[in-house]
Scaffold this motif. Structure first.
Motif, PDB file in Angstrom:
ATOM      1  N   UNK A 133       0.842  -1.191   0.000  1.00 39.04           N
ATOM      2  CA  UNK A 133       0.000   0.000   0.000  1.00 39.04           C
ATOM      3  C   UNK A 133       0.881   1.246   0.000  1.00 39.04           C
ATOM      4  N   UNK A 134       0.465   2.233  -0.781  1.00 41.88           N
ATOM      5  CA  UNK A 134       1.195   3.489  -0.842  1.00 41.88           C
ATOM      6  C   UNK A 134       0.840   4.335   0.379  1.00 41.88           C
ATOM      7  N   UNK A 135       1.812   4.598   1.223  1.00 44.05           N
ATOM      8  CA  UNK A 135       1.586   5.372   2.442  1.00 44.05           C
ATOM      9  C   UNK A 135       2.340   6.705   2.417  1.00 44.05           C
ATOM     10  N   UNK A 136       2.736   7.117   1.239  1.00 43.48           N
ATOM     11  CA  UNK A 136       3.501   8.362   1.144  1.00 43.48           C
ATOM     12  C   UNK A 136       2.679   9.576   1.573  1.00 43.48           C
ATOM     13  N   UNK A 137       1.424   9.652   1.120  1.00 47.26           N
ATOM     14  CA  UNK A 137       0.601  10.806   1.459  1.00 47.26           C
ATOM     15  C   UNK A 137       0.315  10.886   2.959  1.00 47.26           C
ATOM     16  N   UNK A 138      -0.139   9.807   3.605  1.00 46.76           N
ATOM     17  CA  UNK A 138      -0.352   9.912   5.057  1.00 46.76           C
ATOM     18  C   UNK A 138       0.926  10.253   5.825  1.00 46.76           C
ATOM     19  N   UNK A 139       2.051   9.687   5.418  1.00 48.32           N
ATOM     20  CA  UNK A 139       3.312  10.013   6.089  1.00 48.32           C
ATOM     21  C   UNK A 139       3.697  11.473   5.874  1.00 48.32           C
ATOM     22  N   UNK A 140       3.449  11.975   4.674  1.00 51.41           N
ATOM     23  CA  UNK A 140       3.740  13.383   4.388  1.00 51.41           C
ATOM     24  C   UNK A 140       2.846  14.293   5.231  1.00 51.41           C
ATOM     25  N   UNK A 141       1.592  13.923   5.375  1.00 52.68           N
ATOM     26  CA  UNK A 141       0.662  14.711   6.194  1.00 52.68           C
ATOM     27  C   UNK A 141       1.103  14.708   7.654  1.00 52.68           C
ATOM     28  N   UNK A 142       1.474  13.558   8.151  1.00 51.37           N
ATOM     29  CA  UNK A 142       1.910  13.460   9.550  1.00 51.37           C
ATOM     30  C   UNK A 142       3.212  14.236   9.755  1.00 51.37           C
ATOM     31  N   UNK A 143       4.100  14.137   8.794  1.00 52.83           N
ATOM     32  CA  UNK A 143       5.386  14.840   8.896  1.00 52.83           C
ATOM     33  C   UNK A 143       5.194  16.354   8.896  1.00 52.83           C
ATOM     34  N   UNK A 144       4.260  16.839   8.086  1.00 56.94           N
ATOM     35  CA  UNK A 144       4.027  18.280   7.961  1.00 56.94           C
ATOM     36  C   UNK A 144       2.796  18.719   8.748  1.00 56.94           C
ATOM     37  N   UNK A 145       2.610  18.127   9.898  1.00 58.15           N
ATOM     38  CA  UNK A 145       1.425  18.470  10.692  1.00 58.15           C
ATOM     39  C   UNK A 145       1.493  19.867  11.278  1.00 58.15           C
ATOM     40  N   UNK A 146       2.574  20.546  11.061  1.00 59.52           N
ATOM     41  CA  UNK A 146       2.695  21.922  11.529  1.00 59.52           C
ATOM     42  C   UNK A 146       3.280  21.994  12.916  1.00 59.52           C
ATOM     43  N   UNK A 147       3.068  23.133  13.533  1.00 53.04           N
ATOM     44  CA  UNK A 147       3.628  23.357  14.867  1.00 53.04           C
ATOM     45  C   UNK A 147       2.541  23.383  15.932  1.00 53.04           C
ATOM     46  N   UNK A 148       1.461  22.668  15.679  1.00 53.00           N
ATOM     47  CA  UNK A 148       0.369  22.620  16.634  1.00 53.00           C
ATOM     48  C   UNK A 148       0.717  21.590  17.709  1.00 53.00           C
ATOM     49  N   UNK A 149       0.809  22.010  18.963  1.00 49.80           N
ATOM     50  CA  UNK A 149       1.093  21.047  20.027  1.00 49.80           C
ATOM     51  C   UNK A 149      -0.092  20.084  20.200  1.00 49.80           C
ATOM     52  N   UNK A 150       0.194  18.788  20.200  1.00 49.37           N
ATOM     53  CA  UNK A 150      -0.882  17.805  20.341  1.00 49.37           C
ATOM     54  C   UNK A 150      -0.419  16.606  21.138  1.00 49.37           C
TER      55      UNK A 150
END
Length: 191
Positions: free
Chosen positions: A62-79
């Motif tokens: 399965x291609x997981x590049x997009x979800x990994x990219x989204x998680x990597x660039x989640x910004x600077x929002x503390x969570x």
């Protein structure tokens, strides 16, 4: 005296205009703040979707590049990500303070009060909750209206000082003219 009436009218107009400007600035800042807060919520929901996508696709092909990219660039929002067993993972918190469990729990408590959590689950199983708080940029934006109001107060103070000094100069000119006329009237009979 005509200038004094005009200056009083100008002062009232300046106060009215400044009140309108302050109201517009506060309203505009509030709408901008709310829109920015909504965008942070969308980022967190997108992050949650990416987490769900990664947890539901165990296949290696399965291609997981997009979800990994989204998680990597989640910004600077503390969570903080909390699973159904109470285990905690955090992102964008202070890494040194994050070693202290009390600090993480304190941040989690703040996040619970500040925003509704985003739920991540797959068919009702493996529930996780993403708690988040406002980013540093959003927190700094809360002081923006205060800075603008202070600048406006400074501007109004300068206008007030200008009109006050102008009135004082006009009064001094009047007294000077009266003193010259009085000296002239006294000097004529003496000569």
């Amino acid at each position: 005296m005509n200038f004094y009436a005009h200056s009083l009218l100008l002062k009232r107009i300046a106060v009215l205009i400044s009140f309108c400007i302050v109201s517009l600035i506060l309203w505009n800042t509030y709408t901008f703040f709310q829109r920015f807060k909504q965008e942070e919520r969308v980022k967190i929901e997108l992050f949650a979707t990416a987490q769900k996508e990664l947890s539901t696709n165990p296949n290696l092909d399965t291609n997981v590049d997009l979800p990994l990219q989204i998680i990597k660039n989640s910004g600077d929002i503390p969570m903080i990500l909390v699973n159904e067993f109470g285990e905690v993972e955090y992102t964008n918190l202070d890494s040194i303070k994050g070693q202290d469990e009390a600090y993480v729990q304190k941040q989690l408590k703040k996040m619970k009060l500040q925003n509704k959590p985003v739920e991540v689950s797959y068919q009702g199983k493996n529930k996780k909750y993403i708690y988040y708080k406002d980013s540093d940029l959003l927190n700094k934006l809360t002081y923006y209206p205060l800075a603008l109001i202070l600048i406006l107060i400074l501007f109004l103070s300068v206008i007030y000082l200008f009109f006050s000094s102008n009135k004082a100069a006009e009064t001094n000119k009047l007294w000077t003219g009266m003193a010259k006329e009085t000296a002239h009237q006294i000097g004529t009979p003496l000569s």
